[in-house]
Design a protein around this motif. Sequence first.
Motif, PDB file in Angstrom:
ATOM      1  N   ALA A 235       0.841  -1.195   0.000  1.00 10.85           N
ATOM      2  CA  ALA A 235       0.000   0.000   0.000  1.00 10.85           C
ATOM      3  C   ALA A 235       0.876   1.244   0.000  1.00 10.85           C
ATOM      4  O   ALA A 235       1.903   1.298   0.691  1.00 10.85           O
ATOM      5  CB  ALA A 235      -0.927   0.013   1.212  1.00 10.85           C
ATOM      6  N   ILE A 236       0.448   2.226  -0.762  1.00  9.74           N
ATOM      7  CA  ILE A 236       1.064   3.549  -0.722  1.00  9.74           C
ATOM      8  C   ILE A 236      -0.009   4.527  -0.267  1.00  9.74           C
ATOM      9  O   ILE A 236      -1.049   4.683  -0.925  1.00  9.74           O
ATOM     10  CB  ILE A 236       1.611   4.002  -2.086  1.00  9.74           C
ATOM     11  N   VAL A 237       0.232   5.158   0.864  1.00  8.21           N
ATOM     12  CA  VAL A 237      -0.670   6.207   1.357  1.00  8.21           C
ATOM     13  C   VAL A 237      -0.181   7.539   0.809  1.00  8.21           C
ATOM     14  O   VAL A 237       1.020   7.820   0.806  1.00  8.21           O
ATOM     15  CB  VAL A 237      -0.709   6.217   2.893  1.00  8.21           C
ATOM     16  N   VAL A 238      -1.122   8.340   0.337  1.00 10.06           N
ATOM     17  CA  VAL A 238      -0.796   9.652  -0.208  1.00 10.06           C
ATOM     18  C   VAL A 238      -1.490  10.694   0.664  1.00 10.06           C
ATOM     19  O   VAL A 238      -2.710  10.676   0.824  1.00 10.06           O
ATOM     20  CB  VAL A 238      -1.242   9.792  -1.673  1.00 10.06           C
ATOM     21  N   ASP A 239      -0.698  11.578   1.239  1.00 11.81           N
ATOM     22  CA  ASP A 239      -1.247  12.609   2.123  1.00 11.81           C
ATOM     23  C   ASP A 239      -0.498  13.905   1.843  1.00 11.81           C
ATOM     24  O   ASP A 239       0.211  14.019   0.842  1.00 11.81           O
ATOM     25  CB  ASP A 239      -1.120  12.179   3.591  1.00 11.81           C
ATOM     26  N   VAL A 240      -0.671  14.867   2.709  1.00 12.23           N
ATOM     27  CA  VAL A 240       0.069  16.127   2.592  1.00 12.23           C
ATOM     28  C   VAL A 240       1.029  16.242   3.769  1.00 12.23           C
ATOM     29  O   VAL A 240       0.865  15.564   4.787  1.00 12.23           O
ATOM     30  CB  VAL A 240      -0.878  17.342   2.565  1.00 12.23           C
ATOM     31  N   THR A 241       2.010  17.107   3.609  1.00 11.31           N
ATOM     32  CA  THR A 241       2.954  17.351   4.696  1.00 11.31           C
ATOM     33  C   THR A 241       3.284  18.839   4.735  1.00 11.31           C
ATOM     34  O   THR A 241       2.917  19.592   3.844  1.00 11.31           O
ATOM     35  CB  THR A 241       4.225  16.501   4.542  1.00 11.31           C
ATOM     36  N   PHE A 242       3.982  19.255   5.774  1.00 14.77           N
ATOM     37  CA  PHE A 242       4.213  20.675   6.032  1.00 14.77           C
ATOM     38  C   PHE A 242       5.249  21.250   5.079  1.00 14.77           C
ATOM     39  O   PHE A 242       6.400  20.808   5.059  1.00 14.77           O
ATOM     40  CB  PHE A 242       4.671  20.876   7.476  1.00 14.77           C
ATOM     41  N   ALA A 243       4.833  22.249   4.302  1.00 11.80           N
ATOM     42  CA  ALA A 243       5.763  22.974   3.436  1.00 11.80           C
ATOM     43  C   ALA A 243       6.276  24.215   4.158  1.00 11.80           C
ATOM     44  O   ALA A 243       5.635  24.725   5.085  1.00 11.80           O
ATOM     45  CB  ALA A 243       5.069  23.372   2.132  1.00 11.80           C
ATOM     46  N   ARG A 244       7.411  24.696   3.715  1.00 10.61           N
ATOM     47  CA  ARG A 244       8.029  25.860   4.345  1.00 10.61           C
ATOM     48  C   ARG A 244       7.071  27.049   4.378  1.00 10.61           C
ATOM     49  O   ARG A 244       6.448  27.401   3.373  1.00 10.61           O
ATOM     50  CB  ARG A 244       9.293  26.260   3.604  1.00 10.61           C
ATOM     51  N   GLN A 245       6.936  27.647   5.539  1.00 11.72           N
ATOM     52  CA  GLN A 245       6.117  28.837   5.716  1.00 11.72           C
ATOM     53  C   GLN A 245       6.668  29.629   6.887  1.00 11.72           C
ATOM     54  O   GLN A 245       7.526  29.149   7.625  1.00 11.72           O
ATOM     55  CB  GLN A 245       4.651  28.451   5.958  1.00 11.72           C
ATOM     56  N   ARG A 246       6.173  30.786   7.084  1.00 16.54           N
ATOM     57  CA  ARG A 246       6.622  31.621   8.172  1.00 16.54           C
ATOM     58  C   ARG A 246       6.277  31.004   9.521  1.00 16.54           C
ATOM     59  O   ARG A 246       5.235  30.364   9.689  1.00 16.54           O
ATOM     60  CB  ARG A 246       5.990  32.999   8.078  1.00 16.54           C
ATOM     61  N   LEU A 247       7.189  31.180  10.500  1.00 15.91           N
ATOM     62  CA  LEU A 247       6.970  30.793  11.889  1.00 15.91           C
ATOM     63  C   LEU A 247       6.895  29.289  12.103  1.00 15.91           C
ATOM     64  O   LEU A 247       6.349  28.823  13.095  1.00 15.91           O
ATOM     65  CB  LEU A 247       5.700  31.466  12.447  1.00 15.91           C
ATOM     66  N   VAL A 248       7.438  28.493  11.165  1.00 17.86           N
ATOM     67  CA  VAL A 248       7.532  27.045  11.345  1.00 17.86           C
ATOM     68  C   VAL A 248       9.002  26.674  11.311  1.00 17.86           C
ATOM     69  O   VAL A 248       9.743  27.106  10.420  1.00 17.86           O
ATOM     70  CB  VAL A 248       6.761  26.291  10.245  1.00 17.86           C
ATOM     71  N   SER A 249       9.432  25.857  12.271  1.00 15.39           N
ATOM     72  CA  SER A 249      10.855  25.548  12.403  1.00 15.39           C
ATOM     73  C   SER A 249      11.380  24.807  11.180  1.00 15.39           C
ATOM     74  O   SER A 249      10.697  23.975  10.588  1.00 15.39           O
ATOM     75  CB  SER A 249      11.102  24.715  13.667  1.00 15.39           C
ATOM     76  N   ILE A 262       8.995  11.573   0.125  1.00 14.20           N
ATOM     77  CA  ILE A 262       8.950  10.147   0.426  1.00 14.20           C
ATOM     78  C   ILE A 262       9.366   9.980   1.886  1.00 14.20           C
ATOM     79  O   ILE A 262      10.453  10.402   2.287  1.00 14.20           O
ATOM     80  CB  ILE A 262       9.889   9.347  -0.494  1.00 14.20           C
ATOM     81  N   ALA A 263       8.484   9.372   2.667  1.00 14.16           N
ATOM     82  CA  ALA A 263       8.713   9.276   4.104  1.00 14.16           C
ATOM     83  C   ALA A 263       9.551   8.051   4.454  1.00 14.16           C
ATOM     84  O   ALA A 263       9.427   6.992   3.828  1.00 14.16           O
ATOM     85  CB  ALA A 263       7.389   9.224   4.855  1.00 14.16           C
ATOM     86  N   ILE A 264      10.392   8.219   5.477  1.00 17.92           N
ATOM     87  CA  ILE A 264      11.205   7.129   6.031  1.00 17.92           C
ATOM     88  C   ILE A 264      10.940   7.075   7.526  1.00 17.92           C
ATOM     89  O   ILE A 264      10.938   8.097   8.212  1.00 17.92           O
ATOM     90  CB  ILE A 264      12.701   7.378   5.770  1.00 17.92           C
ATOM     91  N   GLY A 265      10.684   5.874   8.038  1.00 14.85           N
ATOM     92  CA  GLY A 265      10.444   5.727   9.467  1.00 14.85           C
ATOM     93  C   GLY A 265       9.787   4.410   9.783  1.00 14.85           C
ATOM     94  O   GLY A 265       9.600   3.550   8.908  1.00 14.85           O
ATOM     95  N   VAL A 273      10.044   1.919   0.615  1.00 17.07           N
ATOM     96  CA  VAL A 273      10.726   3.210   0.520  1.00 17.07           C
ATOM     97  C   VAL A 273      11.820   3.148  -0.542  1.00 17.07           C
ATOM     98  O   VAL A 273      11.967   4.063  -1.377  1.00 17.07           O
ATOM     99  CB  VAL A 273      11.328   3.610   1.884  1.00 17.07           C
ATOM    100  N   GLU A 274      12.586   2.070  -0.542  1.00 21.62           N
ATOM    101  CA  GLU A 274      13.656   1.895  -1.521  1.00 21.62           C
ATOM    102  C   GLU A 274      13.097   1.880  -2.940  1.00 21.62           C
ATOM    103  O   GLU A 274      13.640   2.529  -3.847  1.00 21.62           O
ATOM    104  CB  GLU A 274      14.404   0.596  -1.235  1.00 21.62           C
ATOM    105  N   THR A 312       3.945  -0.936   3.702  1.00 21.11           N
ATOM    106  CA  THR A 312       3.319   0.356   3.414  1.00 21.11           C
ATOM    107  C   THR A 312       4.357   1.435   3.175  1.00 21.11           C
ATOM    108  O   THR A 312       5.416   1.448   3.806  1.00 21.11           O
ATOM    109  CB  THR A 312       2.410   0.754   4.606  1.00 21.11           C
ATOM    110  N   GLY A 313       4.038   2.341   2.258  1.00 23.59           N
ATOM    111  CA  GLY A 313       4.844   3.524   2.026  1.00 23.59           C
ATOM    112  C   GLY A 313       3.987   4.769   2.172  1.00 23.59           C
ATOM    113  O   GLY A 313       2.750   4.695   2.144  1.00 23.59           O
ATOM    114  N   LEU A 314       4.630   5.899   2.328  1.00 26.02           N
ATOM    115  CA  LEU A 314       3.922   7.173   2.476  1.00 26.02           C
ATOM    116  C   LEU A 314       4.572   8.210   1.575  1.00 26.02           C
ATOM    117  O   LEU A 314       5.768   8.469   1.671  1.00 26.02           O
ATOM    118  CB  LEU A 314       3.972   7.643   3.933  1.00 26.02           C
ATOM    119  N   VAL A 315       3.751   8.786   0.698  1.00 19.06           N
ATOM    120  CA  VAL A 315       4.186   9.846  -0.210  1.00 19.06           C
ATOM    121  C   VAL A 315       3.322  11.064   0.076  1.00 19.06           C
ATOM    122  O   VAL A 315       2.093  10.963   0.124  1.00 19.06           O
ATOM    123  CB  VAL A 315       4.045   9.416  -1.682  1.00 19.06           C
TER     124      VAL A 315
END
Length: 360
Positions: A235-249, A262-265, A273-274, A312-315
Amino acid sequence: MEDGMARTTTALLTRLSQAVGVSGHEREVADLVAQELGPFVDEVRTDRLGNCVGLRRSRTGAAGAPRVMLAAHLDEIGMVVSRIERGGFLRVQPIGGVNVQTLLGRQVVVHAAEGPLPGIIGHPPPHLTADGSRARLPRWEELFVDCGLSQDEAERRIAVGDLVTVAQAPLQLLGDRLAGKALDNRASVAAVVEAMRRLQELRHEADVYAVATVQEEVGLRGAAVSAFHVEPDVAIVVDVTFARQRLVSEPDVVELGRGPAIAIGANMHPRVVEALTETAREHGVPHQVEAIPGRSGTDAWAIQVSRQGVPTGLVSVPLRYMHGPTEVVQVSDVQQTARLLAHFVARVHAGWVEQLARWE
Protein backbone atom coordinates in the motif's frame (compact mmCIF):
# COMPACT_ATOMS: atom_id res chain seq x y z
CA MET A 1 4.78 20.44 -17.15
CA GLU A 2 2.66 21.16 -20.22
CA ASP A 3 0.23 24.02 -19.79
CA GLY A 4 -2.72 21.83 -20.81
CA MET A 5 -1.92 19.20 -18.21
CA ALA A 6 -1.46 21.86 -15.54
CA ARG A 7 -4.84 23.36 -16.39
CA THR A 8 -6.45 19.91 -16.18
CA THR A 9 -4.92 19.23 -12.78
CA THR A 10 -5.86 22.70 -11.51
CA ALA A 11 -9.45 22.18 -12.65
CA LEU A 12 -9.58 18.82 -10.86
CA LEU A 13 -8.15 20.35 -7.67
CA THR A 14 -10.73 23.13 -7.88
CA ARG A 15 -13.65 20.71 -8.18
CA LEU A 16 -12.39 18.59 -5.30
CA SER A 17 -11.72 21.59 -3.06
CA GLN A 18 -15.21 23.01 -3.61
CA ALA A 19 -16.95 19.73 -2.75
CA VAL A 20 -18.23 19.25 0.80
CA GLY A 21 -17.07 16.21 2.76
CA VAL A 22 -16.69 16.76 6.48
CA SER A 23 -15.59 13.63 8.35
CA GLY A 24 -18.50 11.22 8.64
CA HIS A 25 -20.45 13.08 5.93
CA GLU A 26 -18.38 12.49 2.80
CA ARG A 27 -21.09 11.44 0.33
CA GLU A 28 -20.87 14.51 -1.93
CA VAL A 29 -17.12 14.38 -2.42
CA ALA A 30 -17.09 10.56 -2.62
CA ASP A 31 -19.60 10.70 -5.49
CA LEU A 32 -17.37 13.24 -7.23
CA VAL A 33 -14.28 11.06 -6.80
CA ALA A 34 -16.18 8.06 -8.20
CA GLN A 35 -17.09 10.17 -11.22
CA GLU A 36 -13.50 11.31 -11.71
CA LEU A 37 -12.07 7.80 -11.34
CA GLY A 38 -14.68 6.16 -13.56
CA PRO A 39 -12.96 6.54 -16.96
CA PHE A 40 -9.68 5.09 -15.67
CA VAL A 41 -10.79 2.00 -13.72
CA ASP A 42 -12.66 -1.20 -14.50
CA GLU A 43 -15.08 -0.77 -11.63
CA VAL A 44 -15.79 1.72 -8.86
CA ARG A 45 -17.93 1.34 -5.77
CA THR A 46 -18.57 2.80 -2.35
CA ASP A 47 -18.30 0.51 0.67
CA ARG A 48 -20.45 0.46 3.81
CA LEU A 49 -18.42 3.13 5.59
CA GLY A 50 -18.33 5.43 2.55
CA ASN A 51 -14.85 4.75 1.15
CA CYS A 52 -14.71 5.14 -2.63
CA VAL A 53 -12.85 2.19 -4.17
CA GLY A 54 -11.80 2.07 -7.82
CA LEU A 55 -10.21 -1.09 -9.25
CA ARG A 56 -8.01 -1.17 -12.33
CA ARG A 57 -7.14 -4.79 -13.10
CA SER A 58 -3.79 -6.12 -14.25
CA ARG A 59 -3.00 -5.44 -17.89
CA THR A 60 -0.64 -8.40 -18.32
CA GLY A 61 -3.16 -11.19 -17.93
CA ALA A 62 -0.93 -12.98 -15.43
CA ALA A 63 -2.62 -15.21 -12.87
CA GLY A 64 -2.40 -14.24 -9.20
CA ALA A 65 -1.80 -10.54 -9.81
CA PRO A 66 -0.45 -8.72 -6.75
CA ARG A 67 -2.72 -6.11 -5.17
CA VAL A 68 -1.50 -2.53 -4.83
CA MET A 69 -3.55 -0.05 -2.82
CA LEU A 70 -3.20 3.70 -3.37
CA ALA A 71 -4.99 5.41 -0.48
CA ALA A 72 -5.76 9.10 0.03
CA HIS A 73 -8.32 10.38 2.50
CA LEU A 74 -11.11 12.56 1.11
CA ASP A 75 -12.68 13.93 4.30
CA GLU A 76 -12.16 17.47 5.55
CA ILE A 77 -12.34 19.16 8.91
CA GLY A 78 -15.41 21.26 9.71
CA MET A 79 -17.93 22.14 12.38
CA VAL A 80 -21.35 21.09 13.62
CA VAL A 81 -24.18 23.14 15.10
CA SER A 82 -24.41 22.29 18.80
CA ARG A 83 -27.00 24.82 20.00
CA ILE A 84 -29.32 27.59 18.80
CA GLU A 85 -29.32 30.54 21.21
CA ARG A 86 -31.38 33.63 21.85
CA GLY A 87 -31.07 36.04 18.96
CA GLY A 88 -30.69 33.23 16.41
CA PHE A 89 -26.98 32.76 17.05
CA LEU A 90 -25.55 29.26 16.47
CA ARG A 91 -22.99 27.63 18.74
CA VAL A 92 -20.65 25.22 16.96
CA GLN A 93 -18.15 22.49 17.82
CA PRO A 94 -15.24 21.19 15.73
CA ILE A 95 -15.12 18.00 13.68
CA GLY A 96 -11.43 17.14 13.40
CA GLY A 97 -8.51 19.40 14.21
CA VAL A 98 -9.95 22.80 13.33
CA ASN A 99 -7.58 25.70 13.96
CA VAL A 100 -9.77 28.06 15.97
CA GLN A 101 -7.52 31.08 15.46
CA THR A 102 -8.28 31.09 11.71
CA LEU A 103 -12.07 31.32 12.13
CA LEU A 104 -12.96 34.73 13.51
CA GLY A 105 -14.74 36.86 10.92
CA ARG A 106 -14.86 34.02 8.37
CA GLN A 107 -17.75 33.45 6.00
CA VAL A 108 -19.28 30.00 6.47
CA VAL A 109 -22.02 27.80 5.05
CA VAL A 110 -24.56 26.06 7.27
CA HIS A 111 -25.67 22.89 5.53
CA ALA A 112 -29.33 22.82 6.58
CA ALA A 113 -31.95 20.35 5.39
CA GLU A 114 -33.55 22.95 3.10
CA GLY A 115 -30.20 23.80 1.51
CA PRO A 116 -27.03 25.73 2.29
CA LEU A 117 -27.41 28.95 4.29
CA PRO A 118 -24.74 31.69 4.36
CA GLY A 119 -23.36 32.88 7.66
CA ILE A 120 -20.38 34.45 9.33
CA ILE A 121 -18.44 33.66 12.47
CA GLY A 122 -18.93 36.77 14.56
CA HIS A 123 -16.46 38.41 16.88
CA PRO A 124 -16.68 41.21 19.44
CA PRO A 125 -15.29 44.59 18.31
CA PRO A 126 -12.03 45.64 19.96
CA HIS A 127 -13.78 48.68 21.47
CA LEU A 128 -15.84 46.35 23.66
CA THR A 129 -13.13 43.79 24.41
CA ALA A 130 -10.95 43.81 27.51
CA ASP A 131 -7.23 44.02 26.78
CA GLY A 132 -6.61 40.60 28.30
CA SER A 133 -9.21 38.94 26.09
CA ARG A 134 -7.69 40.36 22.92
CA ALA A 135 -4.37 38.62 23.56
CA ARG A 136 -5.71 35.06 23.84
CA LEU A 137 -7.30 32.65 21.40
CA PRO A 138 -11.09 32.32 21.57
CA ARG A 139 -12.53 29.21 23.15
CA TRP A 140 -15.02 27.09 21.22
CA GLU A 141 -17.79 27.98 23.64
CA GLU A 142 -17.22 31.63 22.71
CA LEU A 143 -17.61 31.17 18.96
CA PHE A 144 -20.96 31.74 17.28
CA VAL A 145 -22.35 31.74 13.74
CA ASP A 146 -24.64 34.57 12.62
CA CYS A 147 -26.87 33.73 9.64
CA GLY A 148 -28.93 36.88 9.97
CA LEU A 149 -31.93 34.95 11.28
CA SER A 150 -34.15 35.59 14.26
CA GLN A 151 -34.30 32.89 16.90
CA ASP A 152 -37.65 31.61 15.57
CA GLU A 153 -36.35 31.51 12.00
CA ALA A 154 -33.12 29.82 13.02
CA GLU A 155 -34.97 27.15 14.99
CA ARG A 156 -37.28 26.55 12.02
CA ARG A 157 -34.59 26.35 9.34
CA ILE A 158 -31.56 24.97 11.20
CA ALA A 159 -31.17 21.90 13.39
CA VAL A 160 -28.63 20.83 15.96
CA GLY A 161 -26.30 18.51 14.06
CA ASP A 162 -26.23 20.51 10.82
CA LEU A 163 -22.75 20.80 9.37
CA VAL A 164 -20.87 24.08 9.01
CA THR A 165 -17.99 24.59 6.57
CA VAL A 166 -15.84 27.59 5.71
CA ALA A 167 -16.94 29.40 2.53
CA GLN A 168 -13.69 29.56 0.60
CA ALA A 169 -13.52 29.47 -3.19
CA PRO A 170 -10.23 28.19 -4.64
CA LEU A 171 -7.85 30.97 -5.58
CA GLN A 172 -5.15 30.68 -8.25
CA LEU A 173 -1.96 32.23 -6.89
CA LEU A 174 1.21 33.08 -8.77
CA GLY A 175 3.93 30.50 -9.22
CA ASP A 176 1.68 27.58 -10.19
CA ARG A 177 0.08 27.58 -6.74
CA LEU A 178 -3.51 27.10 -5.67
CA ALA A 179 -5.12 28.14 -2.38
CA GLY A 180 -8.36 26.72 -1.06
CA LYS A 181 -10.12 24.72 1.61
CA ALA A 182 -9.71 20.97 2.09
CA LEU A 183 -6.56 20.67 -0.02
CA ASP A 184 -5.65 18.45 2.93
CA ASN A 185 -6.26 15.98 1.47
CA ARG A 186 -7.99 16.66 -1.84
CA ALA A 187 -4.58 17.45 -3.35
CA SER A 188 -3.58 13.82 -2.73
CA VAL A 189 -6.92 12.52 -4.03
CA ALA A 190 -6.23 14.47 -7.21
CA ALA A 191 -2.78 12.86 -7.42
CA VAL A 192 -4.30 9.38 -7.16
CA VAL A 193 -6.89 10.15 -9.84
CA GLU A 194 -4.15 11.51 -12.09
CA ALA A 195 -2.00 8.42 -11.41
CA MET A 196 -4.83 6.16 -12.53
CA ARG A 197 -5.14 8.21 -15.72
CA ARG A 198 -1.41 7.83 -16.37
CA LEU A 199 -1.63 4.06 -15.85
CA GLN A 200 -3.65 3.83 -19.06
CA GLU A 201 -0.36 4.42 -20.88
CA LEU A 202 1.67 1.92 -18.81
CA ARG A 203 1.77 -1.85 -18.64
CA HIS A 204 1.18 -3.09 -15.08
CA GLU A 205 1.04 -6.57 -13.61
CA ALA A 206 -0.73 -5.53 -10.41
CA ASP A 207 -4.40 -5.08 -9.71
CA VAL A 208 -4.57 -1.46 -8.56
CA TYR A 209 -7.06 -0.26 -5.96
CA ALA A 210 -7.47 3.52 -5.82
CA VAL A 211 -9.13 4.18 -2.47
CA ALA A 212 -10.42 7.54 -1.28
CA THR A 213 -10.84 6.93 2.43
CA VAL A 214 -13.26 8.51 4.90
CA GLN A 215 -12.93 9.71 8.49
CA GLU A 216 -9.15 10.07 8.53
CA GLU A 217 -9.41 13.35 10.41
CA VAL A 218 -11.25 11.69 13.29
CA GLY A 219 -9.31 8.47 13.62
CA LEU A 220 -8.15 6.71 10.39
CA ARG A 221 -11.38 4.71 10.31
CA GLY A 222 -11.88 4.47 6.56
CA ALA A 223 -8.32 3.28 6.06
CA ALA A 224 -8.74 0.47 8.57
CA VAL A 225 -11.96 -0.75 6.94
CA SER A 226 -10.79 -0.48 3.33
CA ALA A 227 -7.43 -2.16 3.97
CA PHE A 228 -9.17 -5.05 5.72
CA HIS A 229 -11.44 -5.52 2.71
CA VAL A 230 -8.92 -4.98 -0.11
CA GLU A 231 -6.21 -7.00 1.67
CA PRO A 232 -3.39 -5.39 -0.36
CA ASP A 233 0.04 -6.90 -0.87
CA VAL A 234 1.52 -3.40 -0.73
CA ALA A 235 0.00 0.00 0.00
CA ILE A 236 1.06 3.55 -0.72
CA VAL A 237 -0.67 6.21 1.36
CA VAL A 238 -0.80 9.65 -0.21
CA ASP A 239 -1.25 12.61 2.12
CA VAL A 240 0.07 16.13 2.59
CA THR A 241 2.95 17.35 4.70
CA PHE A 242 4.21 20.68 6.03
CA ALA A 243 5.76 22.97 3.44
CA ARG A 244 8.03 25.86 4.34
CA GLN A 245 6.12 28.84 5.72
CA ARG A 246 6.62 31.62 8.17
CA LEU A 247 6.97 30.79 11.89
CA VAL A 248 7.53 27.05 11.34
CA SER A 249 10.86 25.55 12.40
CA GLU A 250 13.22 24.57 9.58
CA PRO A 251 13.69 20.85 10.40
CA ASP A 252 9.96 20.17 10.22
CA VAL A 253 9.25 21.26 6.66
CA VAL A 254 9.79 20.38 3.00
CA GLU A 255 9.70 22.75 0.03
CA LEU A 256 6.89 23.69 -2.32
CA GLY A 257 7.77 23.00 -5.94
CA ARG A 258 10.39 20.32 -5.33
CA GLY A 259 8.10 17.34 -5.75
CA PRO A 260 6.56 14.83 -3.35
CA ALA A 261 8.15 13.83 -0.05
CA ILE A 262 8.95 10.15 0.43
CA ALA A 263 8.71 9.28 4.10
CA ILE A 264 11.20 7.13 6.03
CA GLY A 265 10.44 5.73 9.47
CA ALA A 266 8.86 2.97 11.50
CA ASN A 267 5.52 3.34 9.72
CA MET A 268 7.10 2.67 6.32
CA HIS A 269 8.49 -0.61 4.98
CA PRO A 270 12.18 -0.14 4.04
CA ARG A 271 11.87 -2.01 0.74
CA VAL A 272 8.82 0.00 -0.26
CA VAL A 273 10.73 3.21 0.52
CA GLU A 274 13.66 1.89 -1.52
CA ALA A 275 11.39 1.09 -4.48
CA LEU A 276 9.72 4.50 -4.36
CA THR A 277 13.10 6.24 -4.28
CA GLU A 278 14.50 4.15 -7.13
CA THR A 279 11.37 4.82 -9.17
CA ALA A 280 11.72 8.56 -8.68
CA ARG A 281 15.37 8.51 -9.75
CA GLU A 282 14.80 6.27 -12.77
CA HIS A 283 11.99 8.43 -14.13
CA GLY A 284 13.36 11.84 -13.20
CA VAL A 285 10.66 12.64 -10.66
CA PRO A 286 11.85 15.43 -8.36
CA HIS A 287 11.35 14.32 -4.79
CA GLN A 288 12.26 15.01 -1.19
CA VAL A 289 12.87 12.82 1.85
CA GLU A 290 10.92 13.22 5.06
CA ALA A 291 12.02 11.52 8.27
CA ILE A 292 9.11 10.39 10.47
CA PRO A 293 10.63 8.36 13.32
CA GLY A 294 7.35 7.36 15.00
CA ARG A 295 3.66 7.72 14.35
CA SER A 296 2.96 9.32 10.97
CA GLY A 297 -0.56 10.44 11.87
CA THR A 298 -1.77 9.32 8.44
CA ASP A 299 -3.78 6.42 7.02
CA ALA A 300 -0.47 4.55 6.77
CA TRP A 301 -0.66 4.02 10.53
CA ALA A 302 -3.88 2.00 10.23
CA ILE A 303 -3.12 0.23 6.95
CA GLN A 304 0.31 -1.02 8.06
CA VAL A 305 -1.21 -3.24 10.77
CA SER A 306 -4.29 -4.46 8.88
CA ARG A 307 -4.85 -8.23 8.97
CA GLN A 308 -1.39 -9.87 9.02
CA GLY A 309 0.41 -6.64 8.18
CA VAL A 310 0.77 -4.63 4.97
CA PRO A 311 4.10 -3.34 3.62
CA THR A 312 3.32 0.36 3.41
CA GLY A 313 4.84 3.52 2.03
CA LEU A 314 3.92 7.17 2.48
CA VAL A 315 4.19 9.85 -0.21
CA SER A 316 3.21 13.40 0.70
CA VAL A 317 2.32 16.54 -1.25
CA PRO A 318 3.90 19.69 0.29
CA LEU A 319 1.21 22.02 1.67
CA ARG A 320 1.19 25.34 3.52
CA TYR A 321 -1.22 26.40 6.28
CA MET A 322 -2.51 22.92 7.12
CA HIS A 323 -5.94 22.73 8.78
CA GLY A 324 -6.68 26.31 7.84
CA PRO A 325 -9.37 27.62 5.49
CA THR A 326 -6.83 28.61 2.80
CA GLU A 327 -4.28 25.86 2.38
CA VAL A 328 -1.76 26.20 -0.45
CA VAL A 329 -0.25 23.60 -2.80
CA GLN A 330 1.81 23.79 -5.96
CA VAL A 331 0.14 22.12 -8.93
CA SER A 332 3.39 20.68 -10.27
CA ASP A 333 3.92 18.82 -6.95
CA VAL A 334 0.54 17.11 -7.40
CA GLN A 335 1.46 16.12 -10.96
CA GLN A 336 4.88 14.80 -9.94
CA THR A 337 3.25 12.79 -7.16
CA ALA A 338 0.96 11.21 -9.75
CA ARG A 339 3.94 10.36 -11.97
CA LEU A 340 5.72 8.69 -9.05
CA LEU A 341 2.67 6.64 -8.11
CA ALA A 342 2.00 5.46 -11.68
CA HIS A 343 5.57 4.40 -12.35
CA PHE A 344 5.80 2.70 -8.96
CA VAL A 345 2.69 0.62 -9.73
CA ALA A 346 4.14 -0.32 -13.12
CA ARG A 347 7.24 -1.82 -11.50
CA VAL A 348 5.37 -3.99 -8.96
CA HIS A 349 5.46 -7.71 -9.80
CA ALA A 350 4.68 -10.91 -7.95
CA GLY A 351 8.31 -11.82 -7.27
CA TRP A 352 9.02 -8.46 -5.63
CA VAL A 353 5.88 -8.71 -3.50
CA GLU A 354 6.99 -12.14 -2.27
CA GLN A 355 10.31 -10.64 -1.20
CA LEU A 356 8.53 -8.08 0.98
CA ALA A 357 7.48 -10.84 3.36
CA ARG A 358 11.08 -12.01 3.85
CA TRP A 359 13.63 -10.06 5.87
CA GLU A 360 16.80 -12.00 5.03
